[in-house]
Design an enzyme around this catalytic site. Structure first.
Site, PDB file in Angstrom:
ATOM      1  N   VAL A 129       0.881  -1.302  -0.159  1.00 20.88           N
ATOM      2  CA  VAL A 129      -0.050   0.176   0.076  1.00 20.88           C
ATOM      3  C   VAL A 129       0.835   1.315  -0.217  1.00 20.88           C
ATOM      4  O   VAL A 129       1.788   1.325   0.830  1.00 20.88           O
ATOM      5  CB  VAL A 129      -0.963  -0.007   1.070  1.00 20.88           C
ATOM      6  CG1 VAL A 129      -0.263   0.018   2.430  1.00 20.88           C
ATOM      7  CG2 VAL A 129      -1.918   0.976   1.222  1.00 20.88           C
ATOM      8  N   ASP A 130       0.671   2.066  -0.737  1.00 21.87           N
ATOM      9  CA  ASP A 130       1.322   3.263  -1.181  1.00 21.87           C
ATOM     10  C   ASP A 130       0.695   4.621  -0.206  1.00 21.87           C
ATOM     11  O   ASP A 130      -0.568   4.845  -0.446  1.00 21.87           O
ATOM     12  CB  ASP A 130       1.519   3.831  -2.448  1.00 21.87           C
ATOM     13  CG  ASP A 130       2.451   2.744  -3.301  1.00 21.87           C
ATOM     14  OD1 ASP A 130       3.035   2.268  -2.690  1.00 21.87           O
ATOM     15  OD2 ASP A 130       2.339   2.847  -4.416  1.00 21.87           O
ATOM     16  N   VAL A 131       1.234   5.132   0.807  1.00 17.66           N
ATOM     17  CA  VAL A 131       0.808   5.939   1.633  1.00 17.66           C
ATOM     18  C   VAL A 131       1.371   7.366   1.430  1.00 17.66           C
ATOM     19  O   VAL A 131       2.516   7.590   1.513  1.00 17.66           O
ATOM     20  CB  VAL A 131       1.020   5.484   3.357  1.00 17.66           C
ATOM     21  CG1 VAL A 131       0.398   6.443   4.118  1.00 17.66           C
ATOM     22  CG2 VAL A 131       0.224   4.025   3.333  1.00 17.66           C
TER      23      VAL A 131
END
Lengths: 289, 413
Positions: A129-131
């Site tokens: 997941v890219d946050v």
């Protein structure tokens, strides 16, 4: 207690290993195969290969390159980028991938993660997941940071765990290539929240940063991209610094930098004259596997 | 072919390029840092690093690789005179030495009063290795680069002097492989992939041509265990100093009478004049392989430093790219092959991104930046954009047109 893992990231754009800075500036490193060859020699615990422009260019994974990288790689290899179906995953495992990383396609195909976990087992599936942090709240992006997602980060991560992700790979866009240390706040929150191993990525600029993230959070692995390209034996130098700070990692290289003095950031400095004077050299039999 | 919208670099640059949304290459993007960085702060970083490597036992503080040309004077002047280090100068003998290079190196040793070590590998071995590298990689320069990049590291281990100070990191300076903030250091990985074209010394052992493991020892990188024991690090000065090769050489001309010379295939009269082939046959081979030559590198460098416009650069590229290399016969006689044999070997290494074959079996270049010169510029032969590279008064009236393997190394006049 399980040892902490030092995971090297190879980011690949257009077939070329690159440095990434903030998901928008990319500098050319060279062949991913040679990067993998040296990371492997330098004793990293795992290698992550991310094809960062496959999804945005609507391309399938680069199977031939993954196969060559896998040949140079004697540690677990996780492959991500452009994976949209179980067939893609199967082809990648045949090319030598030990784990599959999925990210953007999970937003479009709600069943993909569950199907993958039941086909290959959770241990084979990493959900990434890219946050990005903006105004003190954390938002999700996908497709190499080009699409904003509505989902709340906490719910999304819990959902990934529930659907069968074996590991969760958290990449902090706002830390990417900044060399200011990992985002300990969000990595702590996520690693406290889920029961599967969490890998933190983004922000490594000195060995001390890795000490900070392992002491401040419960993540099981630190993923490092750019930094490992900057100096000779970078992973070994990092691991011996972790050892002096009582963080246990696997060290099985024939050299370990344990008796080198360090500066405040954990970089090595010159040994003192008497230690150098007493050094002797011996012939090293080449290691053939 | 895609080209950078500012400099002259094509996308098939062998060190690789990335382009941003404005079509600017990574080399130009990283070059912009040169005008944004607080170089005073960077210099302080360098000073504290150098201080931590000063020898307390009257030994050498560091190793400085020199050739006599290519900023050697500048690097030694900085390290020895500005920062007060005691360097050991080391040099790999590239065999293709010009008289002017031999003299420049001799004066470097005399002016700076430093200890000096040179490695001269047996000419028979060098010739044999060059036969293999010419055949397998189309390179007459592999042994020079392999030797230059490894002899200092071998010395660092052997003499237990852990710090090596290099000049400019070509990956940073040409293609922006790293930012100046990365403080990147020497690695064996970079050497293998980019300096040695993927071939390490162990890879050129060749039973047919009789190249043994013993022959390649001068080019073998020290073992990781020994590098670790000594703690060898190689730093690059261009991470700590705003690198401007032209300005640096000119300071050295004024301060220490560094000698310059006209070159066949570039307007740069300072770099690489110590070698008969670097700006001749070696550069021509680069053109054969990639469709562009050293002139494109020099023009791109001067454009980034704002001393040339893009149009002027393109005219210069056109003027020099197809110049016939001189002194080829020297090399052919030295290695013992005919010109046709050389051409046959080189044709095998033409890069398909740059060349294709025509109907009459002739080689045709796919594209070149020359094709994009605006009208009115290309025909104007009177325009002289030489960027002001100086040509100095020669020391000797006549120059030898043969290789000088070893010349007089010290000047006491």
């Amino acid at each position: 207690m399980l040892k902490k893992r030092i995971i090297a990231c190879i980011l690949v754009k257009n077939g070329l290993a690159v440095q990434s800075i903030g998901f928008e500036k990319y500098l050319p490193i060279g062949s991913p195969i040679i990067v993998a060859e040296y990371l492997n020699k330098w004793g990293v615990d795992e290698i992550v290969y991310l094809d960062i422009d496959a999804t945005i260019n609507g391309r399938e994974p680069n199977y031939r390159q993954v196969e060559s990288v896998a040949k140079a790689c004697f540690v677990p290899l996780s492959v991500g980028g452009g994976i949209k179906s179980i067939n893609h995953m199967r082809d990648l495992t045949r090319c030598g991938a030990d784990k599959i990383i999925v990210n953007s396609s999970l937003f479009e195909q709600k069943n993909l993660l569950m199907d993958a976990a039941s086909a290959f087992g959770s241990q084979c599936i990493v959900a990434a997941v890219d946050v990005i942090k903006s105004d003190n709240s954390y938002l999700i992006k996908s497709n190499s940071g080009t699409i904003d997602r509505e989902e709340s980060l906490i719910n999304w991560v819990l959902n990934l765990e529930k659907l069968g992700a074996g590991e969760i790979f958290v990449n902090c866009i706002h830390k990417d290539g900044k060399k200011t240390g990992f985002d300990i706040e969000i990595l702590k929150e996520i690693s406290d929240l889920v029961n599967v191993p969490v890998i933190g990525c983004g922000g490594m600029g000195s060995p001390q940063h890795v000490v900070d993230v392992f002491s401040g959070t419960d993540i099981s692995g630190a993923a490092i991209g750019n930094y490992f390209n900057f100096i000779e034996h970078a992973p070994v130098i990092l691991k011996s610094y972790l050892k002096t700070n009582n963080i246990d990692t696997r060290i099985d290289t024939e050299y370990d930098y344990n008796d080198h003095p360090r500066n405040m950031d954990g970089a090595i400095v010159k040994k003192d004259a008497s230690a150098l004077y007493e050094l002797t050299f011996t012939y090293h039999e080449p290691e053939i596997i | 072919m895609k080209y950078c919208s500012r400099c002259m670099y094509p996308e098939n640059h062998p060190l690789n390029l990335t382009f941003n949304q404005d079509g600017l290459c990574s080399g130009c993007v990283v070059h912009e840092e040169k005008d944004e960085i607080d170089w005073g702060e960077k210099e302080n970083d360098l000073k504290s690093l150098l201080n931590s490597y000063r020898s307390k036992s009257h030994g050498y503080d560091c190793i400085v690789p020199v050739s006599g040309a290519r900023d050697s004077y500048f690097i030694v002047d900085q390290i020895k005179n500005k920062y007060g280090m005691n360097p050991l100068l080391v040099s790999y003998n590239k065999h293709y030495n010009t008289d002017i290079g031999i003299k420049n190196l001799a004066y470097l040793r005399s002016y700076f009063d430093c200890d000096f070590l040179m490695q001269t590998v047996s000419p028979d071995v060098v010739k044999n290795i060059t036969r293999v590298t010419l055949r397998d990689m189309g390179s007459i320069y592999w042994h020079c680069i392999a030797g230059q990049t490894v002899f200092p590291v071998q010395c660092a281990v052997r003499y237990k002097v852990p710090l090596i100070i290099w000049g400019a990191h070509q990956g940073i300076d040409q293609v922006g492989m790293f930012s100046h903030h990365d403080n990147v250091e020497m690695t064996r990985k970079y050497r293998k992939e980019h300096d040695l074209m993927g071939f390490e010394a162990e890879d050129i052992v060749d039973t047919i041509l009789g190249i043994t493991e013993k022959d390649v020892q001068p080019f073998v990188y020290p073992n990781d265990i020994d590098l670790e024991k000594v703690g060898v690090r190689g730093i690059y000065l261009n991470n700590y100093h705003r690198w401007d090769s032209k300005q640096q050489h000119e300071n050295m001309i004024d301060k220490y009478s560094y000698k310059s010379q006209l070159q066949t295939r570039t307007f740069d009269t300072y770099n690489d004049i110590d070698c008969f082939h670097y700006s001749n046959l070696h550069d021509h081979i680069k053109y054969i392989k990639y469709g562009y030559g050293k002139i494109t590198d020099h023009v791109s460098r001067e454009i980034r430093l704002k001393r040339l416009s893009r149009e002027e650069g393109a005219v210069l590229v056109k003027r020099y790219t197809n110049k016939k290399p001189e002194y080829n016969k020297l090399f052919l006689d030295w290695i013992g092959i005919k010109e046709s044999g050389l051409n046959y070997l080189l044709d095998k290494h033409r890069n398909p991104t740059a060349w294709h074959k025509g109907c009459d079996n002739e080689w045709i270049i796919n594209d070149s930046i020359i094709n994009y010169i605006p009208d009115g510029y290309s025909n104007n032969k009177n325009i002289d954009f030489d960027c002001g590279f100086r040509i100095t008064e020669p020391r000797m009236k006549t120059l030898n047109d043969r290789y000088t393997l070893i010349g007089r190394g010290y000047e006491d006049e």
